[in-house]
Design an enzyme around this catalytic site. Structure first.
Site, short mmCIF file in Angstrom:
data_model
loop_
_atom_site.label_atom_id
_atom_site.label_comp_id
_atom_site.label_asym_id
_atom_site.label_seq_id
_atom_site.Cartn_x
_atom_site.Cartn_y
_atom_site.Cartn_z
N TYR A 57 3.70 -3.67 9.03
CA TYR A 57 4.50 -4.88 9.13
C TYR A 57 5.62 -4.76 10.16
O TYR A 57 6.23 -5.76 10.55
CB TYR A 57 5.11 -5.27 7.77
CG TYR A 57 4.11 -5.51 6.68
CD1 TYR A 57 2.75 -5.72 6.96
CD2 TYR A 57 4.52 -5.54 5.36
CE1 TYR A 57 1.85 -5.94 5.94
CE2 TYR A 57 3.61 -5.76 4.32
CZ TYR A 57 2.28 -5.95 4.63
OH TYR A 57 1.38 -6.16 3.61
N HIS A 119 -3.60 1.41 3.30
CA HIS A 119 -3.57 -0.02 3.60
C HIS A 119 -4.96 -0.65 3.58
O HIS A 119 -5.16 -1.75 3.05
CB HIS A 119 -2.91 -0.25 4.96
CG HIS A 119 -2.33 -1.60 5.13
ND1 HIS A 119 -1.10 -1.84 5.70
CD2 HIS A 119 -2.79 -2.83 4.79
CE1 HIS A 119 -0.84 -3.14 5.72
NE2 HIS A 119 -1.86 -3.75 5.17
#
Length: 315
Positions: A57, A119
């Site tokens: 992010y 992830h």
């Protein structure tokens, strides 16, 4: 005298280390770091005690700054806040896991991570380019590392006391079965897209069987079409219980035994998403039995490329 509704404060015990994870989680996939910092601060002040972050992010520093500001002000304590962050696809090789973990921990300004998550189960070409592509624009995958090898490196983070628990994201039931059968330390959390249009009952049953928490992202449909929050079953229940459709979807998530993530940059929406209350049992049954739409909004489980992260952000 009425009994206060404590659904928003639900905590779920993890299968490793007797850790309690808040079911209501705030997701930090927000492109602008300044907006990230303010939204995180608002979420903490509202009552959220679980924050989902990721190296990918590119805003962990902003999240960390907001947390430290609130901790110093005494509004919340670090020991009451559950911090999750995630290992990106380019760092799957075992020798890259600890440096990636340390980088996230440093940016977040914390001495330990409560849950460290892979992830996606897809390994990309290792390196500093988060979105490696060939000349035709195709993702460059890394065939020289297996998910189980990556998982072993996460297990060592737990052994060393750096990560209190570990988990997986964007994973199919088939892949999860493989890890659970071979792992020395079982996943504590599995983070997948889930909502009334994608309830993932079979995956949830498997997670329950093995003491794994299913954590739902896109829990209110991520504002995509078809619009979950405009579903007639959801809107009718919302009207009946005097809540918003989003509050109904989030309450449903907690009451069926899962955790959820919700993201917003608007203070009123952050407060609304935390202000959930227990639904009557007939409403829970209506959502399960009367909603027939079935759709996945994010194709990440097929490619490892998150559908909610703009490609431009990686270049």
């Amino acid at each position: 005298m009425t009994t206060p509704d404590t659904l928003q404060d639900t905590r779920i015990r993890l299968n490793h280390g007797s850790i309690l994870m808040p079911a209501a989680g705030f997701g930090t996939l927000i492109p602008d770091p300044l907006v990230t910092r303010q939204a995180t601060k608002t979420a903490l002040e509202t009552g959220f005690r679980h924050f989902d972050c990721a190296e990918r992010y590119r805003n962990e520093e902003a999240v960390g700054e907001a947390m430290q500001e609130v901790f110093k002000a005494g509004t919340a304590r670090r020991e009451d806040v559950f911090v999750t962050t995630k290992l990106w696809n380019t760092n799957h090789r075992p020798e890259r896991v600890k440096p990636a973990f340390d980088g996230s921990r440093r940016r977040l300004g914390v001495d330990h991570i409560d849950c460290y998550i892979v992830h996606t189960p897809f390994a990309f070409k290792p390196g500093d380019e988060q979105d490696p592509r060939d000349e035709q624009g195709r993702v460059i995958y890394d065939s020289d590392v297996t998910l189980l090898e990556t998982w072993g490196a996460l297990e060592r983070l737990v052994d060393e006391g750096h990560a209190r628990s570990i988990g997986l994201s964007d994973i199919t039931l088939e892949k999860l079965r493989e890890i659970v059968s071979a792992a020395r330390i079982k996943p504590s959390v599995v983070q997948v897209e889930s909502h009334p249009y994608l309830p993932e009952w079979e995956l949830l049953d498997f997670c329950r069987e093995h003491g794994i928490v299913l954590q739902a992202f896109a829990a209110v449909g991520h504002a995509m079409e078809p619009n979950l929050l405009a579903d007639p079953v959801i809107t009718a229940i919302a009207q009946r219980v005097h809540k918003t459709p989003a509050q109904v979807a989030l309450a449903w998530a907690v009451q069926r035994g899962t955790a959820f993530l919700t993201t917003s940059t608007k203070s009123w929406r952050i407060q609304e998403n935390f202000d959930i209350s227990t639904l009557p049992e007939d409403a829970m049954q209506e959502i399960r039995n009367r909603i027939t739409t079935n759709i996945r909004f994010n194709s990440v489980v097929k490619t490892g490329v998150p559908g909610f992260i703009p490609r431009a952000a990686a270049s």
